[in-house]
Design an enzyme around this catalytic site. Sequence first.
Site, mmCIF file in Angstrom:
data_model
loop_
_atom_site.group_PDB
_atom_site.id
_atom_site.type_symbol
_atom_site.label_atom_id
_atom_site.label_comp_id
_atom_site.label_asym_id
_atom_site.label_seq_id
_atom_site.Cartn_x
_atom_site.Cartn_y
_atom_site.Cartn_z
ATOM 1 N N ASP A 140 0.804 -1.218 0.000
ATOM 2 C CA ASP A 140 0.000 0.000 0.000
ATOM 3 C C ASP A 140 0.842 1.276 0.000
ATOM 4 O O ASP A 140 0.641 2.168 -0.828
ATOM 5 C CB ASP A 140 -0.934 -0.011 1.216
ATOM 6 C CG ASP A 140 -1.882 1.169 1.229
ATOM 7 O OD1 ASP A 140 -3.012 1.016 0.751
ATOM 8 O OD2 ASP A 140 -1.492 2.255 1.710
ATOM 9 N N ALA A 168 -4.586 2.621 -0.784
ATOM 10 C CA ALA A 168 -4.446 1.891 -2.048
ATOM 11 C C ALA A 168 -5.153 0.544 -1.971
ATOM 12 O O ALA A 168 -5.829 0.123 -2.920
ATOM 13 C CB ALA A 168 -2.973 1.701 -2.385
ATOM 14 N N ASP A 169 -5.005 -0.154 -0.864
ATOM 15 C CA ASP A 169 -5.704 -1.426 -0.694
ATOM 16 C C ASP A 169 -7.210 -1.241 -0.741
ATOM 17 O O ASP A 169 -7.929 -2.022 -1.373
ATOM 18 C CB ASP A 169 -5.312 -2.061 0.647
ATOM 19 C CG ASP A 169 -3.980 -2.771 0.591
ATOM 20 O OD1 ASP A 169 -3.698 -3.432 -0.422
ATOM 21 O OD2 ASP A 169 -3.214 -2.668 1.563
ATOM 22 N N ALA A 170 -7.702 -0.207 -0.051
ATOM 23 C CA ALA A 170 -9.150 -0.012 0.039
ATOM 24 C C ALA A 170 -9.755 0.302 -1.321
ATOM 25 O O ALA A 170 -10.759 -0.314 -1.717
ATOM 26 C CB ALA A 170 -9.460 1.112 1.036
ATOM 27 N N GLY A 173 -9.708 -2.783 -3.479
ATOM 28 C CA GLY A 173 -10.740 -3.725 -3.067
ATOM 29 C C GLY A 173 -12.108 -3.329 -3.592
ATOM 30 O O GLY A 173 -12.864 -4.163 -4.108
#
Length: 394
Positions: A140, A168-170, A173
Site C-alpha cells: 500500500d 491503495a488497498d481499500a 478492493g
Amino acid sequence: MPVLDGYRVLDLSIAMAGPLATMRLGDLGADVIKIEPTTGEWQRHVSAGGAVGNEVNASFLSLNRNKRSLAVDLKSDAGKALLARLVATADVVLQNYRPGVAARLGVDYETLRAIKPDLVYVSMSGYGESGPYVARPGQDLLLQSLGGALYSAGTPEQPPQAAPYFLADAITGYSAFEAVLAALLHRERSGEGQLVEVNMLDALIAMQMQELSVRTVGGVPQSRSTEVHAHTYIRAPYGIYATSDGYVALAFADLGVLAEAFDEPELKAFDAERDGFTHRDEISALVARCLATRTTAWWLEDLGGRGVWVGPVNSYDDLLDDPQVQHNGSFVTYDHPTEGEVTTPGFAFRMAATPATVARPAPLVGQHTDEVLAEVGLSAAEVGALVEAGVVRR
C-alpha cells in the site's frame, strides 16, 4: 432474499484488498468460501497494532465476515483436485497472487475456465500482470508513493505524508468489488464469463480523475504551500487548522465572511477566486493566526452559524461517539465464537429491498472444511482421509 444469494465466490486472496472485495460480496449474500492454507491465511498471523485477539486478530476479523473457511494445501495434487470440484460449482474466483504464481499453482484463468466456461475470474495485482514493475511488491505505502498524490499537500520543508490508512488497498478492493458486479451482470445478459484484471496502480490513478485531469487537460502543475494547505488545486483557505485547544477543518470558506468573523481587515483585501491560488500562503497564514485565538467548540458554533464549511477533526474515539455515526449505524456488532462481541465498520451503502447483513462471523481456520467438501460430494470418510494426509484441515 439477499441480492447475491445463490452466487458462489471462491476467495483465494490474502492481506487486505482481495479479502475486502470478497467480504463485500458476502455482505450482499454471496456464498464466499475462503480457500486458505492449512496454516491459515497470512492475515491471521499479522496483528495490526498488536490487536492479536484470543484466536483471531482484529485485522482478520475486519476483512473476513460472511465467509466460510476451507483449509487446503493447493500445492498437493489432492488439493488441486478439490479446488477443481469447487470451481465447477462457483460463479467467481478471486485471487491476488503475485503475477505468475496462479499459473504455477494451476489456478490461472485458462485452467479454471476449462472447468467452468462461464466463470468470472478476478486477478488482482500491484502494478498489472506485465510490464517493468511486475515483480515489485504491491504494498500500500509503495503504491501511494508511486501514485503521485503525495506531492499535492503539505509543505516543502516536510516529506510527503501518506494517508494514515491503507488507501491503495481499500480503493483496489472496492474496484474489484465493482468489477465483479459488472461482470456478473454481463454474464446474466450474455451467458459469458470473463477474465477481470484489477491492479492497485490503475485503481489509484482512476481515483484521482479530477486532480490528474486538471494536470493533463488544464496544464496546471502541482505545488506545495509553505503554509497549511490540504489540496494543490483548491483555493485557500483549505485544510486543517489549529485552534486554542485542538483543530478544525475549513473548506471553501467565503473570505468576506471569515474577515467579519475574525475581525480581520487584511482578509477583506483578498478576492477568493482571484487570489485564492496566487496568494494561497498569505491567506492561509492569516486564517491560521485567527483560528488559534479561540477554542474548537467556539469556531464550530460561530463559523457554522455563519454558513462556513467548518468541521471537527475526530480521533477514532471521537468518531465512535459521534452522533451522526451513531444515528447512521455505521458500525456493526456481532458475536464471534472465540472473540466474543465484535464491533467493526459496517456497510458503505444501503439497499432498501436487499440490505447487507452480517450472516457469519469471520471463520476459524478450516472451520467449514467438512460442510464445504460435503457439498461437492465427498463422504465423511473421504474428508477424514484427507485430514490424515494433511491435505485439508478442519
